[in-house]
Motif scaffolding. Structure first.
Motif, PDB file in Angstrom:
ATOM      1  N   GLU A  86      -9.122  12.378 -51.896  1.00 50.68           N
ATOM      2  CA  GLU A  86     -10.298  12.192 -51.031  1.00 50.68           C
ATOM      3  C   GLU A  86     -11.580  12.278 -51.843  1.00 50.68           C
ATOM      4  N   LEU A  87     -11.673  13.241 -52.748  1.00 46.74           N
ATOM      5  CA  LEU A  87     -12.878  13.424 -53.541  1.00 46.74           C
ATOM      6  C   LEU A  87     -13.134  12.257 -54.488  1.00 46.74           C
ATOM      7  N   GLU A  88     -12.062  11.562 -54.873  1.00 48.19           N
ATOM      8  CA  GLU A  88     -12.231  10.398 -55.748  1.00 48.19           C
ATOM      9  C   GLU A  88     -13.074   9.314 -55.096  1.00 48.19           C
ATOM     10  N   ALA A  89     -13.115   9.301 -53.778  1.00 44.52           N
ATOM     11  CA  ALA A  89     -13.897   8.285 -53.076  1.00 44.52           C
ATOM     12  C   ALA A  89     -15.379   8.646 -53.005  1.00 44.52           C
ATOM     13  N   TRP A  90     -15.732   9.874 -53.372  1.00 41.88           N
ATOM     14  CA  TRP A  90     -17.130  10.301 -53.327  1.00 41.88           C
ATOM     15  C   TRP A  90     -17.924   9.652 -54.462  1.00 41.88           C
ATOM     16  N   HIS A  91     -19.201   9.459 -54.215  1.00 39.68           N
ATOM     17  CA  HIS A  91     -20.103   8.969 -55.249  1.00 39.68           C
ATOM     18  C   HIS A  91     -20.316  10.064 -56.294  1.00 39.68           C
ATOM     19  N   ASP A  92     -20.558   9.647 -57.526  1.00 43.47           N
ATOM     20  CA  ASP A  92     -20.788  10.621 -58.598  1.00 43.47           C
ATOM     21  C   ASP A  92     -21.894  11.620 -58.242  1.00 43.47           C
ATOM     22  N   HIS A  93     -22.960  11.122 -57.661  1.00 41.82           N
ATOM     23  CA  HIS A  93     -24.078  11.978 -57.273  1.00 41.82           C
ATOM     24  C   HIS A  93     -23.619  13.060 -56.299  1.00 41.82           C
ATOM     25  N   ASP A  94     -22.810  12.677 -55.324  1.00 41.25           N
ATOM     26  CA  ASP A  94     -22.381  13.620 -54.294  1.00 41.25           C
ATOM     27  C   ASP A  94     -21.429  14.676 -54.857  1.00 41.25           C
ATOM     28  N   LEU A  95     -20.612  14.297 -55.832  1.00 37.61           N
ATOM     29  CA  LEU A  95     -19.698  15.270 -56.441  1.00 37.61           C
ATOM     30  C   LEU A  95     -20.486  16.402 -57.094  1.00 37.61           C
ATOM     31  N   GLU A  96     -21.462  16.049 -57.922  1.00 39.72           N
ATOM     32  CA  GLU A  96     -22.229  17.091 -58.607  1.00 39.72           C
ATOM     33  C   GLU A  96     -23.157  17.831 -57.656  1.00 39.72           C
ATOM     34  N   GLU A  97     -23.673  17.132 -56.660  1.00 45.69           N
ATOM     35  CA  GLU A  97     -24.596  17.776 -55.731  1.00 45.69           C
ATOM     36  C   GLU A  97     -23.893  18.799 -54.849  1.00 45.69           C
ATOM     37  N   ALA A  98     -22.577  18.769 -54.798  1.00 42.89           N
ATOM     38  CA  ALA A  98     -21.846  19.764 -53.999  1.00 42.89           C
ATOM     39  C   ALA A  98     -22.158  21.182 -54.457  1.00 42.89           C
ATOM     40  N   GLY A  99     -22.523  21.346 -55.736  1.00 45.44           N
ATOM     41  CA  GLY A  99     -22.955  22.657 -56.193  1.00 45.44           C
ATOM     42  C   GLY A  99     -22.185  23.182 -57.378  1.00 45.44           C
ATOM     43  N   ARG A 100     -22.461  24.427 -57.721  1.00 48.24           N
ATOM     44  CA  ARG A 100     -21.871  25.071 -58.882  1.00 48.24           C
ATOM     45  C   ARG A 100     -20.425  25.497 -58.621  1.00 48.24           C
ATOM     46  N   LEU A 101     -19.562  25.206 -59.568  1.00 47.39           N
ATOM     47  CA  LEU A 101     -18.190  25.681 -59.503  1.00 47.39           C
ATOM     48  C   LEU A 101     -18.158  27.201 -59.666  1.00 47.39           C
ATOM     49  N   CYS A 102     -17.274  27.842 -58.948  1.00 52.34           N
ATOM     50  CA  CYS A 102     -17.332  29.308 -58.874  1.00 52.34           C
ATOM     51  C   CYS A 102     -16.083  30.046 -59.349  1.00 52.34           C
TER      52      CYS A 102
END
Length: 767
Positions: free
Chosen positions: A97-113
């Motif tokens: 599912e995440l593969e369909a996201w735009h590059d911008h939206d992937l990074e904008e999701a936030g910091r990995l924790c």
């Protein structure tokens, strides 16, 4: 086309000014941390603070009150966002599912924790422990042939981490250490090393105060290194001419309003940056430089006949150079018609540039990826050196080559051993220092690694930062092959596409940002990096970490090393808890550069690495600075004759972008809003192709291997650029670049000159 005054229709304002202030404010608000990030920015590029995670431009000993630019502020806001990607995020989204996201939206999701492992049964990343991650990665690596593993590094890793990483790879048994330099400035490293004996630039910030002319070739200072505009503004205010060669009229190289100057912010005034602006054809730089050199040498010939003062620096050439006679004969014999055709510039424009050059006593030549990312990229760099050598403009105050590196420590990581070339690493010293036998065969550069992934020779890829899957050429061939890898490991701060296109075993290891406070065993830690001018700087984080489950890069590298390697003389755990010990080790390996490293870490303005070429000591094969006779003025002499309708595509970054990181889809400098799927075209080319502005088109690569490479969904935008050339964004255009289309000798992907054709038209629309 060559003009000094015509403005682009895309952006009529100067760079900087209120447009920059508004963009920074918007970025802070968008990342939901305007107050926190504003406090952090005060410490950016300051003594005792943190070095920008973006560009590597020099840090002054006496900084401005706000020593950050619009691009740097966006990068800081992006890292200090309040958004978080917790394990619950991955529980809600499959990788497919995440593969369909735009590059911008992937990074904008936030910091990995938290550390995550891909679970094949659910197609989700699931939380794991650091101990389990290190243990399984170690087991996988021990089961593989070391030369089937690639250790990739992005330019954000510190000197300390980079040194540890290269040592891990070599103790493991491989020189497969490709890095982001392979993608951009390797042509510089090769060309300058051949010509003057050092693979980096020779200028410092002090040279800006002593120069009396600057050239710019293929570098967009307004978006790639805006802090440099302060130094350019100061030079212009004392009357220094700046001559620019670039296919597009970039606002940052046209005029600048200093946001820290009340007089400029409150009045209509702006500083004109370029006194001459020549819109050279993409790939036409060697021809343009040849034209300037031809004008200089012919003027010198006339001076000899007429008994006048010599134009070239005869004493310097005779004492310090070799190859001048052959180069001079070449430029005398080449015709102006060929120079004009290859550069798309009239003779008069190049004569105008040559006239300024002949008047100047000390000249700096700045250049960027517009010169290096070509089939003839190494030659382009050598032509810069040829130009400078003619009048002795290397090894004296105010003069020299100035490659502008776009990544925060990409130059520094090479300095401490990140290289696939054994000849560039101190292997004998490492063997003596750590009691092991390093591999002596050449490793894989980035292009080689990609070929290895495709043909199956590469079985694992370790990524210390970066987004390699998205940034490399031939993505449509790379992605299916990448999924067949046995192991992929990504050390990162945010989610990107490389984490979703994964191997059979895949780990996502979140690390501290350089901006964040790093405390080990109760003791605050600092790291270091090298800027574009060869100065080393300390950096200390000031922001609270995004999560208490993050580890610093040094601890992650140490954890993998301890789980992978047999017991060694390296106390990895001690290093991961006290970075001063790593600096002591670096100083032992490289005493000429890093002696007294810890004592000099906080030197105002950084401490400078030795550069023999600054003292006119040439560590070349001949022992002299070397002129080069160019192979060809044709950017791609290997290509068969192209059809008249074929075009030359060059890739661009927007003002809201850092490498593959897209902050926003807009590009205010070029008048693009809400999309990056555009092609900038000269109006004459639009008419010649039988299309219209606003039309939807596809681009197909013209490549000798016959493989079909096509990207759909571009919209045509009428723009001011040379005929026959078109512009499109990186990385959206990467699938059009064959892996074989790279610079000779350096293997840098030739992303600034891609032969393409328009193959399909669709209905009219609006951009």
């Amino acid at each position: 086309m060559s003009t000094a005054h015509k403005k682009s229709d895309a952006y009529q304002q100067a760079s900087g000014g209120w447009g920059s202030v508004k963009a920074v404010a918007s970025a802070l608000v968008h990342e939901r941390a305007p107050v926190t990030t504003s406090r952090v920015l005060v410490h950016q590029n300051k003594p005792g603070g943190f070095m920008c995670v973006g560009c590597s431009w020099a840090k002054p000993a006496h900084p401005h009150p706000f020593e950050f630019c619009e691009s740097g502020a966006k990068a800081t806001a992006w890292d200090t966002t309040s958004r978080r990607v917790e394990p619950e995020f991955f529980a809600s989204h499959t990788v497919s599912e995440l593969e369909a996201w735009h590059d911008h939206d992937l990074e904008e999701a936030g910091r990995l924790c938290a550390p995550m492992r891909w679970d094949a049964a659910t197609d989700r990343y699931v939380e794991t422990t650091w101990e389990h991650a290190f243990g399984e990665i170690g087991r996988e690596l021990r089961a593989l042939d070391p030369d089937s593993v690639v250790f990739y590094t992005s330019g954000r890793a510190s000197l300390e981490t980079s040194y540890m990483y290269q040592l891990l790879a070599r103790m493991y048994g491989t020189n497969n250490l490709p890095d982001s330099s392979n993608m951009c400035h390797e042509s510089t490293s090769v060309g300058l090393k051949e010509a003057i004996g050092v693979g980096v630039g020779t200028i410092t910030l002090d040279d800006f105060t002593r120069t009396d002319l600057m050239f710019f070739f293929g570098q967009n200072v307004g978006t790639n290194s805006p802090r440099m505009l302060h130094d350019l503004q100061a030079a212009r205010e004392r009357g220094v001419p700046i001559i620019t060669f670039n296919p597009i009229r970039e606002p940052g190289l046209v005029s600048f309003v200093n946001p820290q100057s009340p007089s400029q912010m409150l009045t209509p005034g702006a500083t004109q940056i370029s006194t001459q602006y020549h819109q050279v054809k993409a790939g036409g730089d060697s021809a343009a430089i040849a034209g300037i050199c031809k004008a200089v040498i012919e003027a010198d010939d006339r001076a000899q006949v007429e008994g006048g003062a010599r134009i070239i620096d005869v004493a310097f050439i005779e004492e310090h150079t070799t190859g001048f006679d052959a180069f001079a004969a070449y430029v005398r014999n080449i015709g102006w018609e060929e120079i004009e055709r290859a550069s798309s510039l009239p003779r008069e424009a190049l004569m105008m540039a040559a006239d300024e050059y002949m008047r100047a006593k000390a000249v700096i030549a700045h250049f960027g990826m517009g010169l290096t990312q070509h089939r003839m990229g190494v030659q382009n760099v050598r032509m810069i050196v040829n130009l400078l050598l003619l009048r002795g403009n290397i090894g004296k105050p105010g003069a020299g080559p100035s490659p502008i590196r776009g990544h925060s420590n990409v130059q520094g990581q090479r300095t401490v051993g990140i290289t696939e070339k054994p000849s560039l690493a101190p292997l004998d010293k490492l063997a003596e220092q750590y009691h092991f036998e390093p591999p002596r065969h050449e490793g894989m550069a980035t292009v080689d690694a990609c070929k290895g992934v495709i043909d199956g020779r590469v079985r694992a890829v370790m990524q210390l930062g970066g987004n390699l899957v998205r940034s490399v050429p031939d993505r449509y061939a790379i992605e299916p092959a990448w999924r067949k890898l046995r192991l992929t490991v990504n050390v990162a701060t945010k989610l990107n596409r490389s984490h979703l296109v994964h191997g059979e075993v895949s780990y996502l290891l979140p690390c501290l940002s350089r901006i964040e406070i790093d405390t080990r065993l109760g003791k605050p830690q600092a790291v270091s990096m090298e800027d574009s001018t060869g100065c080393m700087h300390g950096s200390r984080g000031v922001a609270l970490p995004a999560s208490d489950r993050l580890l610093p890069e040094q601890a992650i590298v140490a954890g993998i090393a301890m789980a992978t390697l047999d017991p060694s003389s390296v106390d990895w755990e001690a290093w991961s808890n006290d970075y001063a010990l790593i600096r002591d080790a670096i100083a032992q390996t490289y005493p000429d550069i890093f002696h007294d490293f810890n004592a000099r870490l906080w030197t105002p303005g950084g401490f400078h690495r030795p550069l023999p070429a600054r003292e006119r000591k040439w560590q070349t094969k001949s022992g002299r600075a070397e002129f080069l006779v160019p192979e060809s003025l044709n950017e791609d002499p290997d290509m068969p004759e192209r059809c008249p309708t074929d075009l030359r595509l060059f890739t661009l970054r927007s003002d809201s972008q850092f490498n593959t990181t897209i902050y926003r889809l807009d590009d205010r400098f070029r008048g693009i809003s809400g999309t990056r799927m555009v092609v900038l075209m000269n109006p004459a080319d639009i008419a010649r192709q039988g299309i219209e502005a606003g039309m939807s088109i596809s681009l197909e690569a013209v490549s000798p291997d016959g493989m079909k490479r096509q990207v759909d969904g571009f919209r045509v935008v009428s723009f001011d650029l040379p005929e026959g050339c078109i512009g499109g964004y990186f990385p959206e255009c990467n699938p059009l670049i064959p892996l074989s289309h790279h610079a000779k000798a350096s293997k840098v992907p030739a992303a600034k000159s891609i032969p393409v054709r328009i193959v399909r038209e669709a209905a009219l629309g609006e951009v």
